[in-house]
Design an enzyme around this catalytic site. Structure first.
Site, PDB file in Angstrom:
ATOM      1  N   HIS A  37      -1.190   3.430 -14.238  1.00 38.32           N
ATOM      2  CA  HIS A  37      -1.600   2.042 -14.470  1.00 38.32           C
ATOM      3  C   HIS A  37      -1.193   1.607 -15.884  1.00 38.32           C
ATOM      4  O   HIS A  37      -0.750   0.481 -16.092  1.00 38.32           O
ATOM      5  CB  HIS A  37      -3.118   1.901 -14.348  1.00 38.32           C
ATOM      6  CG  HIS A  37      -3.668   2.257 -12.996  1.00 38.32           C
ATOM      7  ND1 HIS A  37      -4.462   3.355 -12.791  1.00 38.32           N
ATOM      8  CD2 HIS A  37      -3.551   1.645 -11.791  1.00 38.32           C
ATOM      9  CE1 HIS A  37      -4.824   3.412 -11.515  1.00 38.32           C
ATOM     10  NE2 HIS A  37      -4.277   2.393 -10.883  1.00 38.32           N
ATOM     11  N   ARG A 187      -6.904   9.066  -6.691  1.00 38.42           N
ATOM     12  CA  ARG A 187      -7.488  10.007  -5.721  1.00 38.42           C
ATOM     13  C   ARG A 187      -7.302  11.457  -6.140  1.00 38.42           C
ATOM     14  O   ARG A 187      -7.930  12.336  -5.551  1.00 38.42           O
ATOM     15  CB  ARG A 187      -6.897   9.767  -4.332  1.00 38.42           C
ATOM     16  CG  ARG A 187      -7.365   8.433  -3.728  1.00 38.42           C
ATOM     17  CD  ARG A 187      -6.943   8.263  -2.276  1.00 38.42           C
ATOM     18  NE  ARG A 187      -7.626   7.152  -1.642  1.00 38.42           N
ATOM     19  CZ  ARG A 187      -7.108   5.919  -1.491  1.00 38.42           C
ATOM     20  NH1 ARG A 187      -5.892   5.654  -1.912  1.00 38.42           N
ATOM     21  NH2 ARG A 187      -7.807   4.967  -0.916  1.00 38.42           N
TER      22      ARG A 187
END
Ligand code: AMP
Length: 284
Positions: A37, A187
């Site tokens: 990100h 995840r």
């Protein structure tokens, strides 16, 4: 850094940024921010005077048996990350703010939404396209930044923006990986030490495909079979392992000069995806 929870507050902040003649960039995320990100945020900051990050775990892109409830939501850490990365605005809407009672309008980007991830996760891309359209309408950025890690998603978003004439440029940034090849993912924090080792097989299977094809293998389905076997032997449960066309994601039988290998596999209770664009040099 402005933290906005309401659509009207985002619009006002963006209006003011535009008055200051800043280009506006948007990085949509589901939070649990990591270096992947951050690379999108950096790319945005390099090109735009005003960087907006959205953090929203979108219920409409999760199936009923998926991990919506347990998806990580470390909001304070995420805000700290954004602050130190130089983000100007973080939009953290509630589910009710984006989907008020009676909400019933959806976007389907067909047929892309039905293959690969779409086939494994029915309804997923309808949720993705709908929320991305909403976020782009709320922020109205000049540019929006997506990761190549979600290859099918960025294709679908590009197609939606093109076909709905949205005045936004979509940028796709390279996949950020751990030194051992594991693609960063929110995840990954579900994985225990053994599962993390097993998860390396996703990237290995992609590298295997690249090697075979770059060494002249012509039978692409045989390569896909080898990818699947590698994933299974490592102890994962693959949903798909394919080599596909870069635009349509149709599975290939014979190689193209440019193509993409894509995998999705369950490692324990965690479902991971990865992909690798592959280029083969034309033979003299
Ligand atoms: P997510 O929070 O998982 O919805 O991801 C938000 C954005 O970050 C999407 O555009 C992803 O493709 C991108 N992204 C996620 N992981 C990575 C990564 N390892 N490298 C680059 N971009 C990523």
């Amino acid at each position: 850094m402005i933290i906005a929870h309401q659509v009207a507050d985002v619009r006002q902040a963006v209006r003011e940024a535009r008055r200051g003649d800043h280009a506006v960039g948007c990085v949509p995320t589901m939070g649990a921010l990591h270096a992947g990100h951050e690379s999108l945020i950096q790319a945005c900051r390099e090109e735009c005077g005003f960087t907006a990050v959205t953090i929203f775990v979108n219920p409409k892109q999760f199936g009923p048996a998926e991990d919506f409830a347990r998806y990580p939501r470390p909001l304070e850490d995420d805000l700290a990350h954004c602050r130190s990365a130089g983000v100007d605005l973080v939009f953290v809407p509630t589910v009710e703010a984006l989907y008020p009672t009676g909400f019933s309008t959806y976007v389907d980007v067909e047929p892309l939404s039905r293959v690969l991830e779409g086939a494994a996760r029915p309804g997923h891309f309808r949720g993705v396209a709908t929320v991305v359209l909403k976020l782009l309408n709320i922020v109205q950025p000049d540019r929006a930044y997506f990761g190549q890690k979600d290859f099918q998603q960025q294709l679908l978003v590009r197609k939606m923006c093109r076909e709905f004439d949205l005045p936004v440029e979509i940028r796709t940034c390279p996949t950020v990986r751990e030194p051992d090849g594991l693609a960063l993912s929110s995840r990954n924090r579900y994985l225990n030490a053994d599962e993390r080792q097993t998860a390396l097989s996703l990237h290995r299977s992609l590298q295997l495909a690249a090697e075979r094809l770059q060494h002249g293998e012509r039978d692409v389905r045989a390569v896909a079979g080898e990818m699947r076997r590698l994933l299974e032997t490592a102890g994962t449960r693959p949903d798909y392992a394919v080599v596909a066309d870069l635009e349509s994601l149709e599975e290939l039988a014979t190689p193209r000069q440019k193509m993409v290998a894509l995998v999705a596999a369950h490692v324990g209770r965690t479902r991971l995806i990865d992909n690798l664009p592959i280029t083969i040099e034309p033979r003299p």
